[in-house]
Design a protein around this motif. Structure first.
Motif, mmCIF file in Angstrom:
data_model
loop_
_atom_site.group_PDB
_atom_site.id
_atom_site.type_symbol
_atom_site.label_atom_id
_atom_site.label_comp_id
_atom_site.label_asym_id
_atom_site.label_seq_id
_atom_site.Cartn_x
_atom_site.Cartn_y
_atom_site.Cartn_z
ATOM 1 N N GLY A 79 0.791 -1.215 0.000
ATOM 2 C CA GLY A 79 0.000 0.000 0.000
ATOM 3 C C GLY A 79 0.821 1.260 0.000
ATOM 4 N N GLY A 80 2.153 1.118 0.019
ATOM 5 C CA GLY A 80 3.000 2.303 0.019
ATOM 6 C C GLY A 80 3.277 2.790 1.427
ATOM 7 N N MET A 81 3.767 4.001 1.505
ATOM 8 C CA MET A 81 4.101 4.605 2.789
ATOM 9 C C MET A 81 2.872 4.593 3.700
ATOM 10 S SD MET A 81 5.620 8.340 3.455
ATOM 11 C CE MET A 81 6.188 8.741 5.073
ATOM 12 N N THR A 82 3.115 4.422 4.986
ATOM 13 C CA THR A 82 2.026 4.330 5.956
ATOM 14 C C THR A 82 2.232 5.326 7.079
ATOM 15 O OG1 THR A 82 1.803 1.977 5.480
ATOM 16 C CG2 THR A 82 0.805 2.759 7.513
ATOM 17 N N ASN A 83 1.152 5.970 7.492
ATOM 18 C CA ASN A 83 1.161 6.866 8.643
ATOM 19 C C ASN A 83 -0.160 6.682 9.362
ATOM 20 O OD1 ASN A 83 1.606 8.875 10.523
ATOM 21 N ND2 ASN A 83 1.436 10.561 9.077
ATOM 22 N N LEU A 84 -0.101 6.464 10.671
ATOM 23 C CA LEU A 84 -1.299 6.249 11.497
ATOM 24 C C LEU A 84 -2.131 5.075 11.000
ATOM 25 C CD1 LEU A 84 -2.342 9.984 11.979
ATOM 26 C CD2 LEU A 84 -1.127 8.531 13.612
ATOM 27 N N GLY A 85 -1.461 4.069 10.431
ATOM 28 C CA GLY A 85 -2.162 2.897 9.937
ATOM 29 C C GLY A 85 -2.826 3.099 8.587
ATOM 30 N N VAL A 86 -2.596 4.225 7.951
ATOM 31 C CA VAL A 86 -3.207 4.540 6.661
ATOM 32 C C VAL A 86 -2.107 4.557 5.602
ATOM 33 C CG1 VAL A 86 -4.532 6.248 5.352
ATOM 34 C CG2 VAL A 86 -4.993 5.912 7.795
ATOM 35 N N ALA A 92 4.995 13.811 1.477
ATOM 36 C CA ALA A 92 4.765 14.896 2.438
ATOM 37 C C ALA A 92 3.328 14.883 2.952
ATOM 38 C CB ALA A 92 5.079 16.245 1.797
ATOM 39 N N GLU A 93 2.367 14.653 2.055
ATOM 40 C CA GLU A 93 0.970 14.607 2.495
ATOM 41 C C GLU A 93 0.723 13.417 3.411
ATOM 42 O OE1 GLU A 93 -3.618 14.542 0.819
ATOM 43 O OE2 GLU A 93 -2.002 15.085 -0.551
ATOM 44 N N THR A 94 1.298 12.276 3.053
ATOM 45 C CA THR A 94 1.131 11.090 3.895
ATOM 46 C C THR A 94 1.739 11.330 5.277
ATOM 47 O OG1 THR A 94 1.158 9.660 1.947
ATOM 48 C CG2 THR A 94 1.559 8.612 4.073
ATOM 49 N N ARG A 95 2.906 11.928 5.317
ATOM 50 C CA ARG A 95 3.562 12.210 6.604
ATOM 51 C C ARG A 95 2.778 13.229 7.435
ATOM 52 N NH1 ARG A 95 8.520 9.990 7.230
ATOM 53 N NH2 ARG A 95 9.670 9.412 5.363
ATOM 54 N N SER A 96 1.995 14.074 6.777
ATOM 55 C CA SER A 96 1.272 15.140 7.493
ATOM 56 C C SER A 96 -0.080 14.700 8.045
ATOM 57 C CB SER A 96 1.070 16.353 6.572
ATOM 58 O OG SER A 96 0.120 16.070 5.567
ATOM 59 N N LEU A 97 -0.453 13.435 7.837
ATOM 60 C CA LEU A 97 -1.736 12.971 8.358
ATOM 61 C C LEU A 97 -1.780 13.099 9.881
ATOM 62 C CD1 LEU A 97 -2.335 9.753 6.219
ATOM 63 C CD2 LEU A 97 -3.325 12.034 5.903
ATOM 64 N N THR A 98 -2.925 13.494 10.378
ATOM 65 C CA THR A 98 -3.140 13.620 11.820
ATOM 66 C C THR A 98 -4.319 12.738 12.214
ATOM 67 O OG1 THR A 98 -4.720 15.423 11.566
ATOM 68 C CG2 THR A 98 -2.373 16.042 11.758
ATOM 69 N N VAL A 150 -4.492 3.858 0.291
ATOM 70 C CA VAL A 150 -5.810 4.002 0.923
ATOM 71 C C VAL A 150 -6.186 5.475 1.024
ATOM 72 C CG1 VAL A 150 -7.044 3.723 3.133
ATOM 73 C CG2 VAL A 150 -5.757 1.811 2.165
ATOM 74 N N TRP A 151 -5.232 6.320 1.409
ATOM 75 C CA TRP A 151 -5.523 7.747 1.543
ATOM 76 C C TRP A 151 -5.868 8.361 0.183
ATOM 77 C CZ3 TRP A 151 -7.321 10.412 5.245
ATOM 78 C CH2 TRP A 151 -7.313 11.804 5.215
ATOM 79 N N GLU A 152 -5.137 7.972 -0.854
ATOM 80 C CA GLU A 152 -5.442 8.463 -2.210
ATOM 81 C C GLU A 152 -6.861 8.095 -2.619
ATOM 82 O OE1 GLU A 152 -2.488 6.943 -4.929
ATOM 83 O OE2 GLU A 152 -1.083 8.553 -4.435
#
Length: 145
Positions: free
Chosen positions: A1-8, A24-30, A12-14
């Motif tokens: 699924g590619g880079m993951t942040n907060l389990g996303v 950068a957008e993936t890393r900025s998830l809150t 999936v985010w796209e």
């Protein structure tokens, strides 16, 4: 699924935001940004509001980690019903008849068996099994609160 942040994952985010995302957008998830995704794609998809306290958390965590369909199938196998990956009224009815602590134990064993079946278990297995144990412990504490 590619880079993951907060389990996303980025993928999936796209799909959720309906546009390409970069690192950068993936890393900025809150947590505030991903909460609606968690609710719709994991909590609601697995009908966690209809599950006993503790079991709801374990199923939700599995959905985030391995997808809602896989989490649903593991729950259904723990219940001894047809595992179609969709938690419908029949599955919810069986959950209502089950002992929550026993269901949690069987669900955790099902997650372990799934992880052990993966070809990457040798690499990631220790972390996955630690996650299963941590989630089960947390879920058990929720049951007695």
């Amino acid at each position: 699924g590619g880079m993951t942040n907060l389990g996303v994952t980025s993928r999936v985010w796209e799909a959720y935001v309906k546009h390409p995302v970069d690192e950068a957008e993936t890393r900025s998830l809150t947590p505030e940004l991903v909460e609606p995704l968690y609710k719709s794609q994991y909590w609601d998809a697995c009908r966690c509001s209809f599950l006993p306290m503790g079991v709801d958390y374990a199923v939700f965590d599995a959905a985030v980690n391995m997808g809602s369909s896989r989490a649903a199938k593991i729950l259904q196998k723990a219940l001894g019903v047809a595992a179609d990956g969709i938690i419908g009224n029949a599955t919810i009815a069986m959950v209502a008849q089950a002992d929550p602590a026993e269901l949690l134990e069987l669900f955790s064993l099902g997650k372990e068996a799934f992880y052990q079946s993966l070809p990457t278990f040798q690499t990631f297995g220790k972390g996955w099994l630690n996650r299963v144990a941590h989630v089960q412990d947390s879920a058990e504490r929720m049951m007695v609160s």
